[in-house]
Design an enzyme around this catalytic site. Structure first.
Site, PDB file in Angstrom:
ATOM      1  N   ASN A  25     -30.457  -0.721  32.319  1.00  0.00           N
ATOM      2  CA  ASN A  25     -30.012  -2.260  31.976  1.00  0.00           C
ATOM      3  C   ASN A  25     -28.813  -2.253  31.223  1.00  0.00           C
ATOM      4  O   ASN A  25     -28.496  -3.378  30.824  1.00  0.00           O
ATOM      5  CB  ASN A  25     -30.977  -3.000  31.935  1.00  0.00           C
ATOM      6  CG  ASN A  25     -31.712  -2.759  30.645  1.00  0.00           C
ATOM      7  OD1 ASN A  25     -31.308  -1.885  29.799  1.00  0.00           O
ATOM      8  ND2 ASN A  25     -32.749  -3.415  30.273  1.00  0.00           N
TER       9      ASN A  25
ATOM     10  N   HIS B 199     -29.051  -1.219  27.906  1.00  0.00           N
ATOM     11  CA  HIS B 199     -29.304  -1.383  26.484  1.00  0.00           C
ATOM     12  C   HIS B 199     -29.143  -0.259  25.865  1.00  0.00           C
ATOM     13  O   HIS B 199     -28.996   0.778  26.154  1.00  0.00           O
ATOM     14  CB  HIS B 199     -30.946  -1.578  26.310  1.00  0.00           C
ATOM     15  CG  HIS B 199     -31.782  -0.491  26.847  1.00  0.00           C
ATOM     16  ND1 HIS B 199     -33.097  -0.759  27.194  1.00  0.00           N
ATOM     17  CD2 HIS B 199     -31.538   0.722  26.547  1.00  0.00           C
ATOM     18  CE1 HIS B 199     -33.784   0.441  27.368  1.00  0.00           C
ATOM     19  NE2 HIS B 199     -32.695   1.216  26.744  1.00  0.00           N
TER      20      HIS B 199
ATOM     21  N   GLU C  31     -32.088  -5.337  24.586  1.00  0.00           N
ATOM     22  CA  GLU C  31     -32.153  -5.531  25.994  1.00  0.00           C
ATOM     23  C   GLU C  31     -31.061  -6.677  26.357  1.00  0.00           C
ATOM     24  O   GLU C  31     -30.421  -7.359  25.288  1.00  0.00           O
ATOM     25  CB  GLU C  31     -33.541  -6.030  26.206  1.00  0.00           C
ATOM     26  CG  GLU C  31     -34.634  -5.264  25.894  1.00  0.00           C
ATOM     27  CD  GLU C  31     -34.775  -3.980  26.845  1.00  0.00           C
ATOM     28  OE1 GLU C  31     -33.784  -3.602  27.413  1.00  0.00           O
ATOM     29  OE2 GLU C  31     -35.714  -3.474  27.099  1.00  0.00           O
TER      30      GLU C  31
ATOM     31  N   ASP D 169     -34.775   3.455  16.875  1.00  0.00           N
ATOM     32  CA  ASP D 169     -36.160   2.121  17.400  1.00  0.00           C
ATOM     33  C   ASP D 169     -37.395   2.986  17.119  1.00  0.00           C
ATOM     34  O   ASP D 169     -37.596   4.233  17.100  1.00  0.00           O
ATOM     35  CB  ASP D 169     -35.867   1.604  18.881  1.00  0.00           C
ATOM     36  CG  ASP D 169     -35.275   2.790  19.580  1.00  0.00           C
ATOM     37  OD1 ASP D 169     -35.450   4.033  19.368  1.00  0.00           O
ATOM     38  OD2 ASP D 169     -34.512   2.227  20.558  1.00  0.00           O
TER      39      ASP D 169
HETATM   40  C1  F6R Z   1     -34.156   5.313  22.644  1.00  0.00           C
HETATM   41  C2  F6R Z   1     -33.364   4.306  22.774  1.00  0.00           C
HETATM   42  C3  F6R Z   1     -33.046   4.105  24.357  1.00  0.00           C
HETATM   43  C4  F6R Z   1     -32.536   5.145  25.115  1.00  0.00           C
HETATM   44  C5  F6R Z   1     -32.474   4.570  26.563  1.00  0.00           C
HETATM   45  C6  F6R Z   1     -32.013   5.846  27.647  1.00  0.00           C
HETATM   46  O1  F6R Z   1     -34.344   5.683  21.160  1.00  0.00           O
HETATM   47  O2  F6R Z   1     -32.752   3.764  21.968  1.00  0.00           O
HETATM   48  O3  F6R Z   1     -31.779   3.190  24.235  1.00  0.00           O
HETATM   49  O4  F6R Z   1     -31.566   5.636  24.761  1.00  0.00           O
HETATM   50  O5  F6R Z   1     -33.437   3.855  26.979  1.00  0.00           O
HETATM   51  O6  F6R Z   1     -33.468   6.392  27.816  1.00  0.00           O
HETATM   52  P1  F6R Z   1     -33.493   8.087  28.578  1.00  0.00           P
HETATM   53  O7  F6R Z   1     -32.489   8.866  27.830  1.00  0.00           O
HETATM   54  O8  F6R Z   1     -34.757   8.150  28.362  1.00  0.00           O
HETATM   55  O9  F6R Z   1     -32.826   7.473  29.776  1.00  0.00           O
END
Ligand code: F6R
Length: 259
Positions: free
Chosen positions: A136, A138, A143, A67
């Site tokens: 959550n 994702h 989401e 992303d």
């Molecule tokens: C980021 C992504 C998100 C993160 C998720 C966890 O490229 O795709 O899905 O993997 O938000 O983020 P952290 O590791 O910061 O808790």
């Protein structure tokens, strides 16, 4: 879905890098799908260490990030392009021309999404997709409520995600939208490894691995993938009901490999 109970976050990171190393040994021009965020920082550190030690090379590999935020100026330190430059490209032999991210600054975001999917296809598809998980549930920025058949597209970030992302923007408002690979895009990877560390992820990990398949926990879609493993540290695994089973299975699998 295989659940691998790791000793700690470093053990989880090393196991992810072991998988990357083994893949690159067999296929030096492998295609990797990569996440950003706090969780994979240890993994990127270990990749850089092994690259410097000469045990692993990304020189022929290609990478596709999950992303990118929409609307950040080029080079913004909070952008995922800047994150990848800081944490991987500057520290390994990965060629910047082979490191792809969704074009969050494109004028036509729909066209940019289609082009990203085409680029992944032209590269031969993703051999190994590494993921983190949101509080959550994702994956990428899919989401809760995301279609299980979604492809790369624009997504609005949930309030939980915005709150979690504030730390990367020095107190300023984080971007509210992103271009993200879809759940169907992720499920097309040949192999998937999801790293989950810390107690804050325990609920999401339980929902993903032991809850129902549901758009409400996008990571539960990984239950549909035949080669997915979750690398969880003890805190992230703390709410799993079937921990004993995972432990036993892990021990028996290790014995089988050693035999
Ligand atoms: C980021 C992504 C998100 C993160 C998720 C966890 O490229 O795709 O899905 O993997 O938000 O983020 P952290 O590791 O910061 O808790």
């Amino acid at each position: 879905m295989e659940v691998v109970l790791c000793q700690d976050a470093s053990d989880a990171a090393c196991r992810a890098v072991d998988a990357v190393e083994a893949l690159l040994r067999e296929k030096p021009d492998a295609v990797l799908g990569l996440p950003t965020g706090s969780t994979p920082l240890l993994m990127y550190g270990e990749l850089a260490r092994r690259c410097a030690a000469g045990t692993l090379s990304l020189a022929k590999a290609s990478t596709f990030n999950l992303d990118e935020y929409i609307g950040l100026p080029e080079g913004h330190p909070g952008s995922y392009a800047a994150y990848m430059k800081r944490n991987l490209i500057d520290k390994t032999d990965l060629r910047i021309s082979h490191a792809f991210l969704p074009a969050g600054r494109a004028k036509d975001l729909e066209a940019a999404s289609r082009e990203y999917e085409d680029r992944i296809r032209t590269a031969g598809g993703i051999d190994l997709q590494i993921l983190g998980i949101g509080l959550n549930g994702h994956i990428g920025f899919n989401e809760p409520g995301s279609s299980l058949k979604s492809r790369t597209r624009v997504k609005t970030l949930s309030s939980a995600t915005l709150a979690a992302n504030i730390k990367d923007f020095d107190g300023a408002e984080p971007p509210t939208m992103a271009l993200t690979m879809g759940i169907a895009t992720i499920l097309e990877a040949r192999r998937i490894l999801l790293i989950a560390t810390g107690a804050s992820k325990a609920d999401a990990v339980r929902e993903m691995a032991e809850g129902p398949l549901s758009a409400n926990c996008p990571a539960s879609a990984l239950q549909l993938h035949e080669k997915t493993a979750v690398l969880a540290d003890p805190s992230a695994a703390s709410l799993l009901k079937n921990k004993d089973y995972y432990q036993r299975s892990q021990a028996l699998q290790a014995r089988l490999k050693g035999a």
